[in-house]
Design an enzyme around this catalytic site. Structure first.
Site, mmCIF file in Angstrom:
data_model
loop_
_atom_site.group_PDB
_atom_site.id
_atom_site.type_symbol
_atom_site.label_atom_id
_atom_site.label_comp_id
_atom_site.label_asym_id
_atom_site.label_seq_id
_atom_site.Cartn_x
_atom_site.Cartn_y
_atom_site.Cartn_z
ATOM 1 N N TYR A 1 68.050 72.018 9.371
ATOM 2 C CA TYR A 1 69.457 72.344 9.647
ATOM 3 C C TYR A 1 70.075 72.012 8.450
ATOM 4 O O TYR A 1 70.223 70.794 8.049
ATOM 5 C CB TYR A 1 69.880 71.605 11.058
ATOM 6 C CG TYR A 1 71.163 72.176 11.580
ATOM 7 C CD1 TYR A 1 71.739 73.313 10.903
ATOM 8 C CD2 TYR A 1 71.681 71.610 12.441
ATOM 9 C CE1 TYR A 1 73.022 73.802 11.522
ATOM 10 C CE2 TYR A 1 72.926 71.951 13.058
ATOM 11 C CZ TYR A 1 73.632 72.870 12.596
ATOM 12 O OH TYR A 1 74.867 73.365 13.213
ATOM 13 N N LYS B 1 68.097 76.612 9.292
ATOM 14 C CA LYS B 1 69.177 76.889 10.218
ATOM 15 C C LYS B 1 70.440 76.778 9.147
ATOM 16 O O LYS B 1 70.607 75.197 8.781
ATOM 17 C CB LYS B 1 69.239 76.137 11.402
ATOM 18 C CG LYS B 1 70.490 76.728 12.277
ATOM 19 C CD LYS B 1 70.655 75.706 13.437
ATOM 20 C CE LYS B 1 71.934 76.044 14.291
ATOM 21 N NZ LYS B 1 72.065 74.909 15.213
#
Length: 312
Positions: A133, A158
Site C-alpha cells: 500500500y 495499491k
C-alpha cells in the site's frame, strides 16, 4: 489482477462495551460477498486495523475466512513497524487468509530503497501474496517498484496517494522492465471514495479499485461499477453528481470521516456496526442528517437511471 475491478474493504464492528462484534461482522461480510466484489480486504484502513488488538485481529480474519468459505479471496491488512507487521502477517496466514495488504510503516519515513527492504522483511513471514500500500510514509519510485518484482510473493501495489502522473511512471516502469513477472503484477486504486478517480486510473492501466461505498450502499457501488465497465457515461455522471461528489464533500469536512461516515452509512442502511474507536470520531447529528439526505439522493438517482435504461 481482478476481473470486475470492484474490491470490498469491510468495516470492523464494535459493541457498546467496546469489543469486536463478531456476529455483526459475519453478517456484514456475508452481505459484502453477496454484492459480488472480486475480493475482501479485512482489517485494513476501513476496518480500523490500527485500533485492533492482536487477538481481535485474529478473530476478524478467521471469521471473514469462515464466512467467505472460499467463494472469493480474503486479504488481511498488516502493518506497524517491521516486527509487528511480520507478526500480523504470520497471524493472518494462520487464520487462513489468502493474501496480505501491507500498510505503510508506522510513523517512520524512509527512502524507497528502505521501503523495499521493509516489504522484503514482512513478506518473509509467510508464503502469502502481498500487495504493498503506497501512501503516507510509504512512497515508491520507479526503481523501487521494479525491485519489488524480485520479491516472489509481492503481487502488486495499491495506490492511496492520488498522483496519477507518479502512478503512471510506476506502472510503465514495471510493465516495461522485461521482468518475467511484470505482466502479471497488479495495480490497485486505493484512494478514499475511489469512484471519483476510477476512470483516470483506468486510463493508465489501473482497473481495480477499493469501494468503501460498497460497505453501506452496495446497490449504488455495484451499479456505478457496471456503468463504468459498460461505458454508460450517463449513469456514471448521474451517480457522481447526485451521490459521490456530495458524499466526498461531507467526508472532507472532518479528518477520519472516510471511515466514520461509512460506519454511519451502514447504520442508516439497516446494519448497526457500532461506533468508531478513537482517535476517529463519529459524525455529528447534523452530518448524519446530511448523510441520510445524500443516500436518499443516490438511491433516487439509481432508480432514475434504471428507468431511463428500461425505456431506452
Amino acid at each position: 489482477m481482478y476481473s470486475n475491478g470492484l474490491l470490498s474493504f469491510p468495516l470492523t464492528p464494535f459493541t457498546a462495551d467496546d469489543t469486536v462484534d463478531l456476529p455483526a461482522f459475519a453478517e456484514h461480510v456475508e452481505r459484502q460477498v453477496a454484492a459480488g466484489p472480486d475480493a475482501l480486504f479485512v482489517a485494513c484502513g476501513t476496518g480500523e486495523f490500527t485500533a485492533l488488538s492482536h487477538a481481535e485481529y485474529r478473530d476478524v480474519v478467521s471469521t471473514a475466512v469462515k464466512v467467505a468459505g472460499g467463494r472469493l479471496p480474503v486479504m488481511a491488512g498488516c502493518g506497524g513497524g517491521p516486527r509487528a507487521a511480520h507478526e500480523f502477517a504470520r497471524t493472518a496466514a494462520e487464520a487462513g487468509a489468502d493474501g496480505l495488504l501491507l500498510l505503510p510503516p508506522y510513523l517512520v519515513s524512509a527512502p524507497p530503497s528502505g521501503l523495499v527492504d521493509h516489504v522484503r522483511y514482512v513478506a518473509g513471514a509467510t508464503d502469502l501474496p502481498v500487495t504493498v500500500y503506497q501512501r503516507a510514509t510509504a512512497v515508491l519510485d520507479e526503481a523501487a517498484a521494479v525491485a519489488l518484482l524480485d520479491i516472489p510473493t509481492v503481487a502488486g501495489i495499491k495506490d492511496g496517494r492520488g498522483d496519477v502522473d507518479h502512478m503512471l511512471r510506476l506502472v510503465t516502469a514495471v510493465r516495461s522492465s522485461g521482468h518475467p513477472r511484470a505482466a502479471a503484477f497488479g495495480f490497485l486504486n486505493g484512494l478514499p471514495t475511489a469512484e471519483l478517480s476510477v476512470q483516470a486510473y483506468e486510463a493508465i492501466g489501473v482497473g481495480s479499485y477499493s469501494s468503501a461505498v460498497l460497505c453501506f450502499a452496495p446497490e449504488i457501488a455495484t451499479a456505478f461499477n457496471r456503468a463504468v465497465r459498460s461505458g454508460d457515461q450517463a449513469t456514471v455522471q448521474l451517480l457522481l453528481g447526485e451521490f459521490y461528489l456530495p458524499f466526498v464533500a461531507l467526508r472532507d469536512k472532518v479528518p477520519g470521516y472516510a471511515v466514520a461516515l461509512v460506519k454511519a452509512g451502514a447504520r442508516l442502511s439497516g446494519l448497526d456496526l457500532g461506533t468508531v474507536r478513537p482517535p476517529l470520531v463519529d459524525p455529528t447529528p447534523e452530518h448524519l442528517e446530511q448523510l441520510a439526505g445524500i443516500l436518499a439522493r443516490g438511491r433516487a438517482a439509481l432508480t432514475a437511471a434504471a428507468t431511463t435504461t428500461a425505456a431506452a
